[in-house]
Write an enzyme that holds these catalytic residues in place. Structure first.
Site, short mmCIF file in Angstrom:
data_model
loop_
_atom_site.label_atom_id
_atom_site.label_comp_id
_atom_site.label_asym_id
_atom_site.label_seq_id
_atom_site.Cartn_x
_atom_site.Cartn_y
_atom_site.Cartn_z
N ASP A 1 -5.54 -1.95 3.97
CA ASP A 1 -5.01 -0.60 4.12
C ASP A 1 -4.36 -0.08 2.82
O ASP A 1 -4.04 1.10 2.73
CB ASP A 1 -4.04 -0.53 5.30
N HIS B 1 5.32 4.06 5.16
CA HIS B 1 4.56 3.02 5.85
C HIS B 1 5.02 2.97 7.32
O HIS B 1 5.50 1.97 7.83
CB HIS B 1 4.76 1.65 5.17
#
Lengths: 304, 304
Positions: free
Chosen positions: A65, A266
């Site tokens: 990711d 995040h």
């Protein structure tokens, strides 16, 4: 001024609201990208930054990711006509990954891709700034990046220059840049016409990390700390087990480091529409906290 | 019924309107994905197909815009709890690419990824359908995939079953599935109670290709041909040079193959808002043509 563009602010898996991690700093026409999750190229192109800017990419760690988006970005920039070299910094494994893709997914791009596998310490330095990597604390090696501008020359005082007999014009520019000049056989030093050097901006990006002392030390007095804040503190145990931080833990790092602005980053998909909970939790520790949405921009101006 | 979901319909570089190539067929709960450009996982997840369905992925060729999305999809499905094996078919190089990513971008997924590098011919066959790969005509090897259902048993006639002394119940089901049954010591064959076998559906996906005879032959009488239509015919020379087709050329392939519906696909970014030009051009050759937008769904029903 430095602009910080939050291209993707999510965690692990993309959602409708948040793409995978990618941040772009724009400074005097140069682009510094931090992490490049899948899908970043699309948002990058839609932002209209231009594909032929001086550009460096910094990858924090080799999780999909955070890194897989760099593969398509390299190719699209080539298709769209990039000519300048592209510098990519990141952990061990990055070079093998990119080289395998360039071999198995054949595509000719005219520009050069320069891959630098980093260790702790200075990874890149110019006349105006330095970028250091420090090991943060994740489940695999994760480098936090510390961007710090070198002090800029102090404010120029024209009246002092005139008093020393330096006429307005190109000599002033040289003095403003910190260079000495000669007028009628006498050397005029920049210190004679400039105020004290001015502090540059300092921005730290943690990547994925548990709270850690190395990051507190490296972030000391930073203008902005962009810190892993995957979960709320009621899931602290899970966060730490997975190598992440909670909003509260991120704020504790920022407070210890006397950071001016904490950016929670995040963000787990579970907090869609509940981002205020993360901010509220962090604000119990320090006041100046934001949770950007994808596409949000932050402008950092120099102190006057 | 088979549903065709157009996840991404663009060419080379993603735009606001069109993502990179990705098509999903859904049939009796199984997902068949054709190509998987970067960003496909995000749209795939937003469609809510489920991450633990029986699923096969077919990659046409090793260009980034068709294959790079598979890397993140594998990881996200693992994160979201996939258990079933995932079958991935594609050209040479696919295995090395995926294996390098699994090594350099470490991530544990519980399910098995089975990679099959294909050649021309049958790449996959079940009781109900067969999928063949044929070499189309691009600048690197590109496999077009031909999905074809096997004929289904004919229509069941209850009056014939009753006349033959077969009582309503489980025996009818077995006859409907094409199995013989025994009633009072006599074998009743399914042909005695069923109409003629019914044709299944045939769907062809070209990937990137110039118009070519192999594709005409393989697409003969297909229900749907999804064909490269990167440019308009005023740019035919450029299209052919780059290994692509124009809307008119795609329509000529479809017409020669007596295809029922032509889907123009892999649309250049230059035609945003001008898709009707592509359709109009193709309709000068054959009537039944569409240009789907991203997210569009097509339902294919069996002839009654």
């Amino acid at each position: 001024m430095i602009e910080i563009f939050f291209i993707g602010t999510g965690a692990s898996v993309p959602t409708k609201e948040r793409g995978l991690p990618c941040i772009v700093l724009r400074r005097k026409g140069e682009l510094l990208m931090f992490d490049c999750g899948e899908g970043s190229q699309r948002s990058f192109l839609l932002h209209g930054f231009g594909v032929n800017r001086p550009m460096k990419i910094f990858i924090t760690h080799m999780h999909g990711d955070h890194v897989l988006g760099v593969l398509g970005l390299i190719q699209s920039m080539g298709l769209l006509g990039r000519k300048r070299p592209l510098e990519i910094y990141g952990p061990r494994g990055l070079e093998e990954l990119i080289e395998t893709v360039e071999r198995t997914v054949p595509f000719h791009h005219e520009y050069e891709v320069r891959i630098h596998e980093v260790k702790e310490g200075v990874v890149c330095e110019t006349d105006e700034y330095v970028i250091k990597a420090i090991l943060a604390d994740h489940v695999i090696p994760n480098y936090a990046y510390v961007f710090e501008e070198k002090p800029r020359p102090g404010r120029f005082h024209p009246e002092r220059a005139l008093a020393l007999g330096v006429p307005q014009g190109p000599l002033w520019s040289r003095l403003q840049k910190g260079e000495p000049v000669v007028v009628k056989g006498r050397v005029i030093r920049p210190e004679e016409v400039l105020g004290p050097p001015r502090k540059g901006l300092k921005i730290v990006y943690s990547g994925d990390t548990r709270p850690c002392r190395a990051l507190v030390e490296a972030s000391m007095n930073a203008d902005v700390l962009i810190h892993d804040s995957t979960l709320l503190d009621n899931l602290r145990e899970k966060a730490l087990e997975d190598g992440h931080s909670t909003a509260r833990l991120a704020a504790e790092v920022a407070k210890k480091a006397r950071v001016r602005l904490l950016v929670l980053f995040h963000i787990s998909a579970r907090y869609v529409g509940m981002e205020h909970l993360l901010v509220n939790e962090a604000r119990q520790v320090m006041e100046n906290v934001i949770v950007p949405i994808d596409g949000q921009k932050l402008e950092l101006k120099y102190e006057s």
